[in-house]
Design a protein around this motif. Structure first.
Motif, PDB file in Angstrom:
ATOM      1  N   ILE A  24       0.808  -1.218   0.000  1.00  0.00           N
ATOM      2  CA  ILE A  24       0.000   0.000   0.000  1.00  0.00           C
ATOM      3  C   ILE A  24       0.844   1.271   0.000  1.00  0.00           C
ATOM      4  CG2 ILE A  24      -1.833   1.259   1.247  1.00  0.00           C
ATOM      5  CD1 ILE A  24      -2.737  -1.410   0.046  1.00  0.00           C
ATOM      6  N   PRO A  28       3.451   1.796  -4.314  1.00  0.00           N
ATOM      7  CA  PRO A  28       2.920   3.020  -4.941  1.00  0.00           C
ATOM      8  C   PRO A  28       3.910   4.184  -4.888  1.00  0.00           C
ATOM      9  CG  PRO A  28       1.248   2.032  -3.570  1.00  0.00           C
ATOM     10  CD  PRO A  28       2.504   1.275  -3.314  1.00  0.00           C
ATOM     11  N   MET A  31       6.423   3.552  -7.583  1.00  0.00           N
ATOM     12  CA  MET A  31       5.775   3.773  -8.877  1.00  0.00           C
ATOM     13  C   MET A  31       5.584   5.259  -9.152  1.00  0.00           C
ATOM     14  SD  MET A  31       2.913   0.795  -8.791  1.00  0.00           S
ATOM     15  CE  MET A  31       1.977   1.319 -10.201  1.00  0.00           C
ATOM     16  N   SER A  32       5.272   6.010  -8.099  1.00  0.00           N
ATOM     17  CA  SER A  32       5.033   7.437  -8.329  1.00  0.00           C
ATOM     18  C   SER A  32       6.317   8.126  -8.759  1.00  0.00           C
ATOM     19  CB  SER A  32       4.411   8.098  -7.099  1.00  0.00           C
ATOM     20  OG  SER A  32       5.394   8.461  -6.186  1.00  0.00           O
ATOM     21  N   PHE A 254      -7.134  12.997 -11.614  1.00  0.00           N
ATOM     22  CA  PHE A 254      -8.420  12.314 -11.755  1.00  0.00           C
ATOM     23  C   PHE A 254      -9.426  13.084 -12.596  1.00  0.00           C
ATOM     24  CE2 PHE A 254      -6.532  10.665  -7.803  1.00  0.00           C
ATOM     25  CZ  PHE A 254      -6.399   9.345  -8.192  1.00  0.00           C
ATOM     26  N   TYR A 259      -1.958  11.533 -15.375  1.00  0.00           N
ATOM     27  CA  TYR A 259      -1.386  10.881 -14.193  1.00  0.00           C
ATOM     28  C   TYR A 259       0.106  11.138 -14.078  1.00  0.00           C
ATOM     29  CZ  TYR A 259      -5.640   8.323 -13.121  1.00  0.00           C
ATOM     30  OH  TYR A 259      -6.912   7.993 -12.762  1.00  0.00           O
ATOM     31  N   ALA A 266       3.017  15.499  -7.319  1.00  0.00           N
ATOM     32  CA  ALA A 266       2.957  14.865  -6.005  1.00  0.00           C
ATOM     33  C   ALA A 266       4.353  14.630  -5.446  1.00  0.00           C
ATOM     34  CB  ALA A 266       2.188  13.551  -6.092  1.00  0.00           C
TER      35      ALA A 266
ATOM     36  N   GLN B 121      -1.369  12.347  -0.779  1.00  0.00           N
ATOM     37  CA  GLN B 121      -1.527  12.772  -2.173  1.00  0.00           C
ATOM     38  C   GLN B 121      -0.358  12.310  -3.055  1.00  0.00           C
ATOM     39  OE1 GLN B 121      -2.105  14.838   0.383  1.00  0.00           O
ATOM     40  NE2 GLN B 121      -4.251  15.348   0.142  1.00  0.00           N
ATOM     41  N   SER B 122       0.800  12.070  -2.426  1.00  0.00           N
ATOM     42  CA  SER B 122       1.963  11.677  -3.219  1.00  0.00           C
ATOM     43  C   SER B 122       1.865  10.249  -3.718  1.00  0.00           C
ATOM     44  CB  SER B 122       3.246  11.814  -2.403  1.00  0.00           C
ATOM     45  OG  SER B 122       3.391  13.115  -1.966  1.00  0.00           O
ATOM     46  N   ILE B 123       1.048   9.429  -3.069  1.00  0.00           N
ATOM     47  CA  ILE B 123       1.002   8.039  -3.538  1.00  0.00           C
ATOM     48  C   ILE B 123      -0.375   7.606  -4.003  1.00  0.00           C
ATOM     49  CG2 ILE B 123       3.023   7.010  -2.443  1.00  0.00           C
ATOM     50  CD1 ILE B 123       1.434   6.410  -0.044  1.00  0.00           C
ATOM     51  N   MET B 124      -1.350   8.506  -3.903  1.00  0.00           N
ATOM     52  CA  MET B 124      -2.709   8.035  -4.202  1.00  0.00           C
ATOM     53  C   MET B 124      -2.892   7.621  -5.661  1.00  0.00           C
ATOM     54  SD  MET B 124      -4.840  11.552  -4.076  1.00  0.00           S
ATOM     55  CE  MET B 124      -4.479  12.911  -5.165  1.00  0.00           C
ATOM     56  N   ILE B 125      -2.141   8.243  -6.571  1.00  0.00           N
ATOM     57  CA  ILE B 125      -2.378   7.964  -7.983  1.00  0.00           C
ATOM     58  C   ILE B 125      -1.951   6.528  -8.349  1.00  0.00           C
ATOM     59  CG2 ILE B 125      -1.873   8.728 -10.335  1.00  0.00           C
ATOM     60  CD1 ILE B 125      -1.499  11.593  -8.991  1.00  0.00           C
ATOM     61  N   PRO B 126      -0.678   6.155  -8.061  1.00  0.00           N
ATOM     62  CA  PRO B 126      -0.334   4.760  -8.332  1.00  0.00           C
ATOM     63  C   PRO B 126      -1.073   3.777  -7.417  1.00  0.00           C
ATOM     64  CG  PRO B 126       1.634   6.044  -7.832  1.00  0.00           C
ATOM     65  CD  PRO B 126       0.476   6.932  -7.619  1.00  0.00           C
ATOM     66  N   LEU B 127      -1.468   4.232  -6.233  1.00  0.00           N
ATOM     67  CA  LEU B 127      -2.173   3.322  -5.327  1.00  0.00           C
ATOM     68  C   LEU B 127      -3.438   2.780  -5.997  1.00  0.00           C
ATOM     69  CD1 LEU B 127      -2.585   2.047  -2.468  1.00  0.00           C
ATOM     70  CD2 LEU B 127      -4.140   3.948  -2.073  1.00  0.00           C
ATOM     71  N   VAL B 128      -4.138   3.653  -6.711  1.00  0.00           N
ATOM     72  CA  VAL B 128      -5.363   3.215  -7.378  1.00  0.00           C
ATOM     73  C   VAL B 128      -5.033   2.086  -8.365  1.00  0.00           C
ATOM     74  CG1 VAL B 128      -7.187   3.953  -8.955  1.00  0.00           C
ATOM     75  CG2 VAL B 128      -6.514   5.421  -7.063  1.00  0.00           C
ATOM     76  N   LYS B 129      -3.904   2.217  -9.051  1.00  0.00           N
ATOM     77  CA  LYS B 129      -3.490   1.180 -10.002  1.00  0.00           C
ATOM     78  C   LYS B 129      -3.144  -0.123  -9.283  1.00  0.00           C
ATOM     79  CE  LYS B 129      -0.156   0.459 -13.677  1.00  0.00           C
ATOM     80  NZ  LYS B 129      -0.630   0.537 -15.053  1.00  0.00           N
ATOM     81  N   VAL B 130      -2.371   0.011  -8.197  1.00  0.00           N
ATOM     82  CA  VAL B 130      -2.000  -1.184  -7.430  1.00  0.00           C
ATOM     83  C   VAL B 130      -3.254  -1.852  -6.863  1.00  0.00           C
ATOM     84  CG1 VAL B 130      -0.812  -2.004  -5.356  1.00  0.00           C
ATOM     85  CG2 VAL B 130       0.278  -0.313  -6.823  1.00  0.00           C
ATOM     86  N   ALA B 134      -4.528  -5.617  -7.512  1.00  0.00           N
ATOM     87  CA  ALA B 134      -4.634  -6.543  -6.379  1.00  0.00           C
ATOM     88  C   ALA B 134      -6.086  -6.897  -6.053  1.00  0.00           C
ATOM     89  CB  ALA B 134      -3.943  -5.935  -5.161  1.00  0.00           C
ATOM     90  N   LEU B 136      -8.496  -4.885  -5.033  1.00  0.00           N
ATOM     91  CA  LEU B 136      -9.000  -4.222  -3.829  1.00  0.00           C
ATOM     92  C   LEU B 136     -10.030  -3.138  -4.143  1.00  0.00           C
ATOM     93  CD1 LEU B 136      -5.557  -3.664  -2.005  1.00  0.00           C
ATOM     94  CD2 LEU B 136      -7.093  -5.594  -1.771  1.00  0.00           C
ATOM     95  N   CYS B 146      -6.204  -1.383   2.579  1.00  0.00           N
ATOM     96  CA  CYS B 146      -5.507  -0.104   2.369  1.00  0.00           C
ATOM     97  C   CYS B 146      -5.228   0.576   3.710  1.00  0.00           C
ATOM     98  CB  CYS B 146      -6.325   0.827   1.485  1.00  0.00           C
ATOM     99  SG  CYS B 146      -6.486   0.249  -0.203  1.00  0.00           S
ATOM    100  N   SER B 216     -13.157   7.593  -1.258  1.00  0.00           N
ATOM    101  CA  SER B 216     -13.732   8.106  -2.496  1.00  0.00           C
ATOM    102  C   SER B 216     -12.967   7.569  -3.705  1.00  0.00           C
ATOM    103  CB  SER B 216     -13.733   9.632  -2.503  1.00  0.00           C
ATOM    104  OG  SER B 216     -12.447  10.118  -2.805  1.00  0.00           O
ATOM    105  N   LEU B 217     -11.696   7.230  -3.516  1.00  0.00           N
ATOM    106  CA  LEU B 217     -10.931   6.672  -4.626  1.00  0.00           C
ATOM    107  C   LEU B 217     -11.180   5.179  -4.781  1.00  0.00           C
ATOM    108  CD1 LEU B 217      -7.481   8.432  -4.043  1.00  0.00           C
ATOM    109  CD2 LEU B 217      -9.171   8.960  -5.796  1.00  0.00           C
TER     110      LEU B 217
END
Lengths: 291, 278
Positions: A24, A28, A31-32, A254, A259, A266, B121-130, B134, B136, B146, B216-217
């Motif tokens: 989690i 990420p 990746m970011s 979004f 992205y 970010a 906010q720094s990881i939310m974008i790839p988190l959605v992909k992960v 997975a 989730l 999460c 929300s994501l």
């Protein structure tokens, strides 16, 4: 045998925490970093490597990002100063022998238990309808301002709400700090003829520096990460004037589906926040004194 | 600082100041609660007054529109399971990291702590992909997982500090008596961690219950909405219908305020313990 057993124990105890943390947070995060060097729309399988283009675009061309960054900086300065000031004053007040002390602590802390999103909606009504009514009843100019309607009042509106929310939390931490100031020192200062102001300046404040460190750290990270309050109070308006960096990143990724650019923002954001908090903690840590 | 002195004119004055400030603090709640019990015309006509009658129609309407019982159940399930999981995984990991300080474990601890600086906010974008890969996404267990990942840093850090202060001798005697490391942890250490566990559960509950951005994501279908999500979508739809919007807002706020009032002493102590160590 012993090493094998200890190896199994290691993974039974640490494994689950490490697994979720890696999945989690770590993956990420890595990746970011990668995506911030690419042009990626979030859907396409093909990710185009663009090197430093995103960062160049953000630093030199992105007016919206500059505006949101400048807003976040101004907002943070105001929020950090006023929340700490009010929190500290409330703590000073509530370490006196007041009869209503416990009730007052509960009241001041209450806004903190409600999420920023709902607080924003509560205040939206207060600004739009409540203040207008108070203005009619009292004729006080403050209530008759176009709250949330134009840039300066929307800015101060968000500051007011976040100070109202955060002060009670800091109050609790400052009370804990004040409780640790030894009574003998206060007594000694009083015998030496120190005035209340002298005592505050030369005894109390230096001794509560650990609380100051924590409170500054908290307010800095709250201010920079502000999102929920921003979303529900003004949605970044009017015309993007109160869009925080967090919200700008969200919109870029979004809403605009960029992205790659969003992750680059970010990442820059992370570096800035990390640097500021490291500098702050190391400065205030130095000013802490041992009792 | 006048703690030792008796109640005098100065304390009385301060008391009055305190009460006035507290009343100012409560004004927003007054406006929202009072107006949630008026019909629209009355809100527009008398925003500041008490409602002319005890009118609860807004609430019965909103209860249905928001699908309140469903949203409440979703929030409750997410908060409870995220708490249980976080307490188990972070206490176990913290125990091992304190008691077996190998090079690897020290490095691991540093990584957990360092991650606390990363803004969401720094990881939310790839988190959605992960999360999508997975499996989730749009699932309540997925969201709970999460929260395991995001909460583990702070929780582990708090347990770590607490466990360091527990003397080793207690465990050693149990080991001599033939208890396994797991037995030592669950029967001896875990019960000793109770004060920190209470703090951690309270902090996690306030955070997870109120969280908006992550749910929300992750949660996309209306049936999975939590209280903040359902309040948000409700408010968006009924922005100008203040009568309904305010009732929805009060319903959204009530659970967490009751939770706070019931446990306020522990919550305030927990914040103190958590922040002084954090």
């Amino acid at each position: 045998m012993k090493t094998k057993k200890s190896w199994i124990q290691q993974w039974v105890f640490v494994g689950p925490a490490l697994l979720f943390f890696t999945l989690i947070v770590v993956i990420p995060f890595l990746m970011s970093i990668y995506y911030s060097f690419t042009e990626w729309n979030g859907v396409a399988a093909e990710v185009k490597w663009t090197g430093l283009d995103n960062f160049k675009a953000i630093i030199f061309d992105d007016k919206d990002f500059h505006r949101s960054f400048w807003f976040t900086v101004r907002f943070s300065v105001a929020e950090i100063i006023f929340t700490n000031l009010l929190g500290f004053l409330l703590a000073l007040l509530l370490t006196q022998h007041l009869k209503t002390r416990n009730v007052l602590r509960t009241v001041f802390f209450m806004p903190n238990v409600i999420g920023g999103l709902l607080l924003g909606f509560i205040w939206q009504f207060v600004f739009v309808k409540g203040f207008a009514t108070l203005g009619e009843l009292t004729n006080i100019g403050f209530f008759q301002l176009p709250w949330l309607g134009d840039e300066p009042t929307a800015f101060w509106g968000i500051v007011i709400v976040s100070v109202w929310q955060g002060a009670g939390y800091l109050m609790v931490i400052y009370i804990a700090g004040l409780a640790n100031v030894p009574k003998e020192l206060i007594e000694a200062a009083r015998i030496d003829g120190a005035t209340r102001w002298d005592m505050l300046k030369s005894v109390t404040i230096p001794l509560i520096m650990p609380s100051v460190t924590v409170c500054l750290f908290l307010t800095i990270s709250w201010a920079f990460k502000m999102f929920d309050l921003n979303l529900s109070l003004t949605k970044g308006g009017p015309f993007g004037a109160t869009e925080s960096v967090a919200m700008n990143i969200y919109q870029e990724a979004f809403r605009n589906n960029r992205y790659g650019l969003g992750t680059a923002k970010a990442l820059l954001f992370f570096i800035i926040v990390a640097l500021i908090t490291i500098v702050q903690v190391s400065i205030t840590k130095k000013r802490e004194v041992e009792v | 600082m006048e703690n030792t002195r008796s109640y005098n004119g100065r304390t009385l004055l301060l008391e009055i100041v305190g009460i006035i400030v507290a009343l100012l603090f409560l004004v927003p709640f007054y406006f929202v609660i009072v107006n949630s019990m008026k019909n629209f015309a009355e809100i527009v006509a008398n925003t500041a007054n008490l409602p002319s009658s005890f009118y609860l129609d807004n609430y019965t309407k909103v209860w249905k529109i928001m699908n309140y019982p469903k949203a409440f159940t979703n929030s409750l399930l997410i908060t409870v399971f995220a708490n249980i999981g976080l307490v188990i995984i972070s206490s176990m990991a913290a125990y091992r990291l304190v008691r077996s300080p190998s090079k690897f474990n020290n490095l691991l601890f540093a990584a957990f702590v360092a991650a606390m600086v990363i803004p969401f906010q720094s990881i939310m974008i790839p988190l959605v992909k992960v999360a999508d890969k997975a499996g989730l996404m749009d699932s309540i267990p997925g969201l709970v997982i999460c929260y395991f990942g995001f909460g583990v840093s702070l929780n582990l850090f708090l347990y770590h500090g607490f466990i360091k202060s527990i003397p080793r001798e207690i465990e050693e005697s149990a080991t001599v008596d033939g208890s396994s490391p797991y037995g030592v942890f669950w029967r001896i250490i875990f019960p000793l961690l109770k004060p920190m566990t209470v703090t951690i559960i309270l902090l996690n509950t306030l955070w997870i219950w109120n969280d908006y951005l992550l749910p929300s994501l992750v949660l996309t279908s209306p049936g999975h909405r939590t209280i903040p999500l359902s309040t948000f979508s409700f408010f968006g739809q009924y922005t100008k219908q203040w009568d309904l919007a305010l009732a929805g807002l009060v319903l959204g706020v009530i659970p967490v305020v009751l939770f706070f009032l019931a446990l306020q002493r522990h919550i305030i102590e927990g914040i103190t313990a958590g922040s002084v160590k954090g």
